[in-house]
Design an enzyme around this catalytic site. Structure first.
Site, PDB file in Angstrom:
ATOM      1  N   LYS A 130       0.754  -1.102  -0.133  1.00 15.42           N
ATOM      2  CA  LYS A 130       0.045  -0.089   0.113  1.00 15.42           C
ATOM      3  C   LYS A 130       0.923   1.295  -0.017  1.00 15.42           C
ATOM      4  CE  LYS A 130      -4.337   1.226   0.355  1.00 15.42           C
ATOM      5  NZ  LYS A 130      -5.437   0.558  -0.334  1.00 15.42           N
ATOM      6  N   ASP A 170      -7.023   4.628  -4.312  1.00 13.60           N
ATOM      7  CA  ASP A 170      -7.650   4.494  -3.231  1.00 13.60           C
ATOM      8  C   ASP A 170      -8.249   5.702  -2.859  1.00 13.60           C
ATOM      9  OD1 ASP A 170      -7.934   2.428  -0.791  1.00 13.60           O
ATOM     10  OD2 ASP A 170      -7.370   4.632   0.181  1.00 13.60           O
TER      11      ASP A 170
HETATM   12  P1  NAP Z   1     -13.031   7.931  -2.362  1.00 10.03           P
HETATM   13  O1  NAP Z   1     -13.356   7.954  -3.739  1.00 10.03           O
HETATM   14  O2  NAP Z   1     -11.792   8.928  -2.013  1.00 10.03           O
HETATM   15  O3  NAP Z   1     -14.074   8.219  -1.459  1.00 10.03           O
HETATM   16  C1  NAP Z   1     -13.974   8.528   0.016  1.00 10.03           C
HETATM   17  C2  NAP Z   1     -15.502   8.726   0.669  1.00 10.03           C
HETATM   18  O4  NAP Z   1     -15.255   8.590   2.014  1.00 10.03           O
HETATM   19  C3  NAP Z   1     -15.761  10.222   0.246  1.00 10.03           C
HETATM   20  O5  NAP Z   1     -17.117  10.336   0.283  1.00 10.03           O
HETATM   21  C4  NAP Z   1     -15.165  10.995   1.279  1.00 10.03           C
HETATM   22  O6  NAP Z   1     -15.822  12.192   1.591  1.00 10.03           O
HETATM   23  C5  NAP Z   1     -15.459   9.929   2.319  1.00 10.03           C
HETATM   24  N1  NAP Z   1     -14.817  10.359   3.748  1.00 10.03           N
HETATM   25  C6  NAP Z   1     -13.497  10.316   3.714  1.00 10.03           C
HETATM   26  N2  NAP Z   1     -12.897  10.544   4.900  1.00 10.03           N
HETATM   27  C7  NAP Z   1     -14.205  10.702   5.748  1.00 10.03           C
HETATM   28  C8  NAP Z   1     -14.341  10.899   7.018  1.00 10.03           C
HETATM   29  N3  NAP Z   1     -13.312  11.044   8.183  1.00 10.03           N
HETATM   30  N4  NAP Z   1     -15.715  10.693   7.595  1.00 10.03           N
HETATM   31  C9  NAP Z   1     -16.785  10.580   6.514  1.00 10.03           C
HETATM   32  N5  NAP Z   1     -16.568  10.250   5.407  1.00 10.03           N
HETATM   33  C10 NAP Z   1     -15.179  10.291   4.776  1.00 10.03           C
HETATM   34  O7  NAP Z   1     -12.238   6.689  -1.777  1.00 10.03           O
HETATM   35  P2  NAP Z   1     -12.866   5.016  -2.293  1.00 10.03           P
HETATM   36  O8  NAP Z   1     -11.866   4.648  -3.128  1.00 10.03           O
HETATM   37  O9  NAP Z   1     -14.291   5.103  -2.305  1.00 10.03           O
HETATM   38  O10 NAP Z   1     -12.484   4.268  -0.816  1.00 10.03           O
HETATM   39  C11 NAP Z   1     -13.242   4.438   0.393  1.00 10.03           C
HETATM   40  C12 NAP Z   1     -13.016   3.207   1.230  1.00 10.03           C
HETATM   41  O11 NAP Z   1     -12.834   2.080   0.548  1.00 10.03           O
HETATM   42  C13 NAP Z   1     -11.572   3.274   1.722  1.00 10.03           C
HETATM   43  O12 NAP Z   1     -11.341   2.776   3.269  1.00 10.03           O
HETATM   44  C14 NAP Z   1     -10.468   2.524   0.968  1.00 10.03           C
HETATM   45  O13 NAP Z   1      -9.313   2.021   1.488  1.00 10.03           O
HETATM   46  C15 NAP Z   1     -11.659   1.310   0.416  1.00 10.03           C
HETATM   47  N6  NAP Z   1     -11.266   0.758  -0.760  1.00 10.03           N
HETATM   48  C16 NAP Z   1     -11.294   1.017  -1.859  1.00 10.03           C
HETATM   49  C17 NAP Z   1     -11.285   0.503  -3.018  1.00 10.03           C
HETATM   50  C18 NAP Z   1     -11.092   1.017  -4.465  1.00 10.03           C
HETATM   51  O14 NAP Z   1     -11.011   0.223  -5.261  1.00 10.03           O
HETATM   52  N7  NAP Z   1     -11.318   2.431  -4.513  1.00 10.03           N
HETATM   53  C19 NAP Z   1     -10.832  -0.903  -2.820  1.00 10.03           C
HETATM   54  C20 NAP Z   1     -10.750  -1.476  -1.602  1.00 10.03           C
HETATM   55  C21 NAP Z   1     -10.991  -0.872  -0.488  1.00 10.03           C
HETATM   56  P3  NAP Z   1     -15.029  13.591   1.268  1.00 10.03           P
HETATM   57  O15 NAP Z   1     -15.322  13.664  -0.202  1.00 10.03           O
HETATM   58  O16 NAP Z   1     -15.770  14.510   1.954  1.00 10.03           O
HETATM   59  O17 NAP Z   1     -13.575  13.401   1.906  1.00 10.03           O
END
Ligand code: NAP
Length: 449
Positions: A130, A170
């Site tokens: 990561k 991510d």
């Molecule tokens: P993303 O597109 O950047 O979206 C993150 C979302 O979570 C946004 O709506 C953000 O709001 C919100 N958020 C961030 N920090 C927050 C907080 N402290 N309290 C409440 N809401 C918060 O990221 P993502 O790719 O969807 O990833 C989301 C999660 O899934 C993470 O834990 C990541 O590690 C996990 N994940 C992602 C993938 C992938 O393929 N993308 C795969 C496996 C796991 P704001 O816009 O206001 O910041």
């Protein structure tokens, strides 16, 4: 932190705390896995004898680097970059990059550690890693994002490669950022090495379904939980935290399967729409305008917005935390349980605190951990690598079918393993032990390296 461990794992955890001071999220991720490995050690003492768990907790390589860049006003900005190459027993390191101001070594290590078991669970040939940076993309122009990505890759390129380490997106890293990163890698190395990054655009080496994969995969997993008790999504009330990549495509698939998503959020607050979330509008706000979720209510009369607060106050039968780590605490769990939640499945990485997950298990709520539920993202990344290696392009339907089959496999492996180790129906035990044994067996086979 109160952690109950098998006696042979106590010194392993003590060592993790001692060697990694101040890295609370990493400690939490390690303790959550070690807590469930007692029965494996009892059944297979060779894992303890060969120090395989101790070795697993120590990353193979940790890289920290300076990322200087120039903003639109000509000022010099400075960030810190990370890549933790945690374990390559099963294949090249694989795991995303996170750009968020909260990123420090402890976050990257927690995510990298989780990634080892998740990648193993997929059954695919990928190790765990990561990376990321404490760079905050919010409010930055496209040109600034590009300059930051170029500077980040100017150091990272020497550590990665299709046979070495394959990053992806991510939080804060989506298709736009992967494009700038890939462009800089190609420029520096003079190689069109498609397999070095995943999450690429469809016209330049990306895979169908990669964008949707984590959210879709999470919902396929929940669908398997429902099917196991003869149910389906039709008419079920669902709340999904976040409105980023994972949340948006989880909402899309729940809606396709007939569920009613009534709430989603961002870091500022949450919206409730009893008529069902209008996903077209959410995508427009988040993917096109890059705006705030609060903007939703000015265009939907049926919706309300709560500034701050907890999305878990909204009654739902199925809760999908899809935002960030430790976003669902004991209070949130108590409210969800009081309101009749039946299934909680982690779309995000470690979004549920240990106390909250204990509360779900005591209340008989089906609780599925992120390393199983959100593995569809990395699994589809591995499918992207396969297509890159064979210079092939699969259709959306074929790729989605592969994803669904992989998620079914992960679900069944979790349940079978939980049963084998005396905890029937416990997805946490099943995911940890099934993920662990595949990596541990590979480490044993490869010798003391
Ligand atoms: P993303 O597109 O950047 O979206 C993150 C979302 O979570 C946004 O709506 C953000 O709001 C919100 N958020 C961030 N920090 C927050 C907080 N402290 N309290 C409440 N809401 C918060 O990221 P993502 O790719 O969807 O990833 C989301 C999660 O899934 C993470 O834990 C990541 O590690 C996990 N994940 C992602 C993938 C992938 O393929 N993308 C795969 C496996 C796991 P704001 O816009 O206001 O910041």
């Amino acid at each position: 932190m109160s952690v109950v461990l098998h006696e042979q794992l106590v010194p392993v955890f003590d060592e993790v705390i001692r060697r990694n001071p101040g890295e609370a999220e990493f400690h939490q991720a390690v303790s959550e896995v070690l807590e469930t490995l007692g029965p494996v050690i009892s059944k297979h003492p060779e894992y303890a004898d060969s120090e395989v768990i101790r070795r697993l907790c120590e990353p193979e390589r940790q890289i920290i680097f300076r990322v200087p860049w120039v903003d639109d006003k000509g000022r010099i900005q400075l960030n810190r970059g990370f890549r933790v190459e945690f374990n390559s027993a099963l294949g090249p390191y694989k795991g995303g990059l996170r750009f968020h101001p909260s990123v420090y070594l402890g976050i990257v290590k927690f995510l990298g550690f989780e990634q080892i078991f998740k990648n193993s669970l997929t059954g695919m040939p990928i190790g765990g890693g990561k990376g990321g940076s404490d760079f905050n993309p919010k409010g930055r122009s496209n040109a600034e994002i590009m300059r930051f990505c170029q500077s980040f890759m100017t150091e990272l390129y020497r550590h990665i490669g299709e046979y070495t380490d394959v990053p992806a997106g991510d939080i804060g890293v989506g298709g736009r950022e992967i494009g700038y990163l890939f462009g800089q890698y190609k420029r520096i190395t003079n190689r069109y090495e498609s397999g070095v990054l995943t999450g690429k655009g469809l016209t330049w080496g990306g895979s169908q379904v990669r964008t949707e994969a984590t959210g879709y995969g999470a919902v396929f997993f929940v669908d398997e939980i429902l099917k196991a008790s003869g149910q389906d999504f039709v008419g079920k009330r669902v709340s999904v935290s976040g409105s980023g990549n994972v949340a948006i495509y989880a909402i899309e698939k729940v809606q396709e399967l007939g569920g009613l998503v009534v709430a989603c959020s961002d870091s500022a607050g949450y919206i409730v729409d009893e008529q069902g979330i209008d996903l077209h509008l959410v995508k427009d706000i988040k993917e096109v305008r890059r705006g705030r979720i609060s903007e939703y209510v000015s265009e939907r009369k049926s919706a309300s917005y709560v500034d701050g607060g907890s999305i878990w106050d909204v009654p739902a039968e199925i809760a999908l935390p899809c935002a960030t780590q430790n976003e669902l605490d004991e209070d949130g769990a108590a409210t969800l349980i009081r309101n009749g939640v039946r299934i909680v499945a982690e779309g995000a990485n470690m979004p549920t605190t240990p106390a909250a997950s204990r509360a779900f298990s005591q209340a008989g709520v089906a609780f599925a951990p992120g390393k199983a539920v959100n593995a569809g993202g990395v699994a589809t990344s591995a499918l992207e690598m396969q297509q890159n290696a064979s210079r092939d392009n699969w259709t959306f339907e074929h790729t989605e079918e592969r994803l669904a089959t992989i998620m079914r496999g992960i679900h069944d492996r979790c349940l079978e393993t939980a049963e084998d180790f005396g905890s029937p129906g416990d997805y946490v035990v099943g995911a940890n032990i099934a993920g662990f044994t595949r990596v541990a067996d590979a480490m044993l086979a490869l010798g003391i390296i």
